[in-house]
Design a protein around this motif. Structure first.
Motif, PDB file in Angstrom:
ATOM      1  N   GLU A  32     -51.839 -31.267  14.588  1.00 51.18           N
ATOM      2  CA  GLU A  32     -51.382 -32.638  14.813  1.00 51.18           C
ATOM      3  C   GLU A  32     -52.137 -33.620  13.923  1.00 51.18           C
ATOM      4  OE1 GLU A  32     -51.747 -35.839  18.369  1.00 51.18           O
ATOM      5  OE2 GLU A  32     -50.968 -33.887  18.946  1.00 51.18           O
ATOM      6  N   LEU A  33     -53.455 -33.465  13.842  1.00 50.15           N
ATOM      7  CA  LEU A  33     -54.248 -34.364  13.012  1.00 50.15           C
ATOM      8  C   LEU A  33     -53.913 -34.215  11.534  1.00 50.15           C
ATOM      9  CD1 LEU A  33     -57.701 -34.024  14.800  1.00 50.15           C
ATOM     10  CD2 LEU A  33     -56.208 -36.041  14.784  1.00 50.15           C
ATOM     11  N   LEU A  34     -53.725 -32.970  11.084  1.00 44.96           N
ATOM     12  CA  LEU A  34     -53.448 -32.734   9.666  1.00 44.96           C
ATOM     13  C   LEU A  34     -52.035 -33.142   9.264  1.00 44.96           C
ATOM     14  CD1 LEU A  34     -55.324 -29.369   9.060  1.00 44.96           C
ATOM     15  CD2 LEU A  34     -56.021 -31.678   8.409  1.00 44.96           C
ATOM     16  N   ALA A  35     -51.194 -33.455  10.236  1.00 45.04           N
ATOM     17  CA  ALA A  35     -49.852 -33.965   9.919  1.00 45.04           C
ATOM     18  C   ALA A  35     -49.935 -35.388   9.366  1.00 45.04           C
ATOM     19  CB  ALA A  35     -48.971 -33.934  11.165  1.00 45.04           C
ATOM     20  N   ASN A  36     -51.045 -36.072   9.614  1.00 45.29           N
ATOM     21  CA  ASN A  36     -51.270 -37.413   9.086  1.00 45.29           C
ATOM     22  C   ASN A  36     -51.727 -37.266   7.633  1.00 45.29           C
ATOM     23  OD1 ASN A  36     -52.701 -39.766   8.238  1.00 45.29           O
ATOM     24  ND2 ASN A  36     -53.036 -40.364  10.364  1.00 45.29           N
ATOM     25  N   PRO A  37     -51.000 -37.853   6.659  1.00 43.96           N
ATOM     26  CA  PRO A  37     -51.338 -37.690   5.242  1.00 43.96           C
ATOM     27  C   PRO A  37     -52.767 -38.117   4.888  1.00 43.96           C
ATOM     28  CG  PRO A  37     -49.170 -38.672   5.466  1.00 43.96           C
ATOM     29  CD  PRO A  37     -49.763 -38.618   6.839  1.00 43.96           C
ATOM     30  N   ALA A  38     -53.280 -39.175   5.477  1.00 50.04           N
ATOM     31  CA  ALA A  38     -54.633 -39.637   5.172  1.00 50.04           C
ATOM     32  C   ALA A  38     -55.675 -38.628   5.669  1.00 50.04           C
ATOM     33  CB  ALA A  38     -54.877 -41.006   5.795  1.00 50.04           C
ATOM     34  N   VAL A  39     -55.440 -38.083   6.836  1.00 50.43           N
ATOM     35  CA  VAL A  39     -56.356 -37.087   7.387  1.00 50.43           C
ATOM     36  C   VAL A  39     -56.295 -35.824   6.537  1.00 50.43           C
ATOM     37  CG1 VAL A  39     -56.849 -35.618   9.399  1.00 50.43           C
ATOM     38  CG2 VAL A  39     -56.235 -38.025   9.728  1.00 50.43           C
ATOM     39  N   ARG A  40     -55.084 -35.418   6.147  1.00 51.27           N
ATOM     40  CA  ARG A  40     -54.911 -34.219   5.320  1.00 51.27           C
ATOM     41  C   ARG A  40     -55.641 -34.382   3.990  1.00 51.27           C
ATOM     42  NH1 ARG A  40     -54.177 -28.916   5.102  1.00 51.27           N
ATOM     43  NH2 ARG A  40     -52.416 -28.968   6.487  1.00 51.27           N
ATOM     44  N   LYS A  41     -55.561 -35.567   3.387  1.00 52.84           N
ATOM     45  CA  LYS A  41     -56.217 -35.812   2.100  1.00 52.84           C
ATOM     46  C   LYS A  41     -57.736 -35.689   2.248  1.00 52.84           C
ATOM     47  CE  LYS A  41     -56.570 -39.202  -1.603  1.00 52.84           C
ATOM     48  NZ  LYS A  41     -56.174 -40.513  -2.104  1.00 52.84           N
ATOM     49  N   ALA A  42     -58.292 -36.288   3.296  1.00 50.52           N
ATOM     50  CA  ALA A  42     -59.745 -36.221   3.526  1.00 50.52           C
ATOM     51  C   ALA A  42     -60.174 -34.790   3.835  1.00 50.52           C
ATOM     52  CB  ALA A  42     -60.133 -37.157   4.665  1.00 50.52           C
TER      53      ALA A  42
END
Length: 141
Positions: A80-90
């Motif tokens: 769920e968290l990694l579905a957020n593009p900003a979180v995935r980038k970090a």
């Protein structure tokens, strides 16, 4: 001793007030540390069973392994968290350090060394090695 003396006077737990009273009585009985076959020991056993049943019905905690609602396991939370593009980038930006940490841990384990052994060979403290292996520190030359 006649049969009437062995009767345990306990009522069902139907309300929060009953529940709190039962908890208080159990606390008192536990402090007395009664023998299991004594009247007080039997009273403690019965009250504990009633309290457990009440808690399962009225104070149940949702659990993912029991189909609980609103509780996520780590794998689902990560997805769920990694579905957020900003979180995935970090997260992806940390990949090289995380991979280095995994490789360092694997090499240390294969060599049969502790973090303290590695720290001594590096001339560093154990906390430096722990930080590097946890991904919170980057080794420098």
């Amino acid at each position: 001793m006649n049969a009437l003396e062995n009767i345990i006077e306990i009522t069902p737990i139907r309300t929060e007030s009953d529940y709190r009273a039962a908890l208080l009585l159990v606390s008192t009985l536990v402090d007395q540390d009664p023998l299991p076959d004594s009247l007080e020991g039997k009273r403690l056993d019965v009250l504990s069973t009633l309290i457990e049943a009440y808690e399962q019905k009225h104070h149940a905690i949702d659990s993912p392994d029991k189909g609980g609602i609103g509780v996520k396991n780590l794998k689902d939370l990560k997805a769920e968290l990694l579905a957020n593009p900003a979180v995935r980038k970090a997260y992806d930006a940390q990949a090289p350090e995380n991979e280095l940490a995994r490789e360092l841990i694997a090499a240390r384990m294969q060599a049969g060394l502790t973090q303290g052994d590695v720290a001594a060979r590096m001339g560093k403290t154990l906390s430096v090695v722990a930080r590097i292996e946890s991904g919170r520190g980057t080794p420098s030359m």
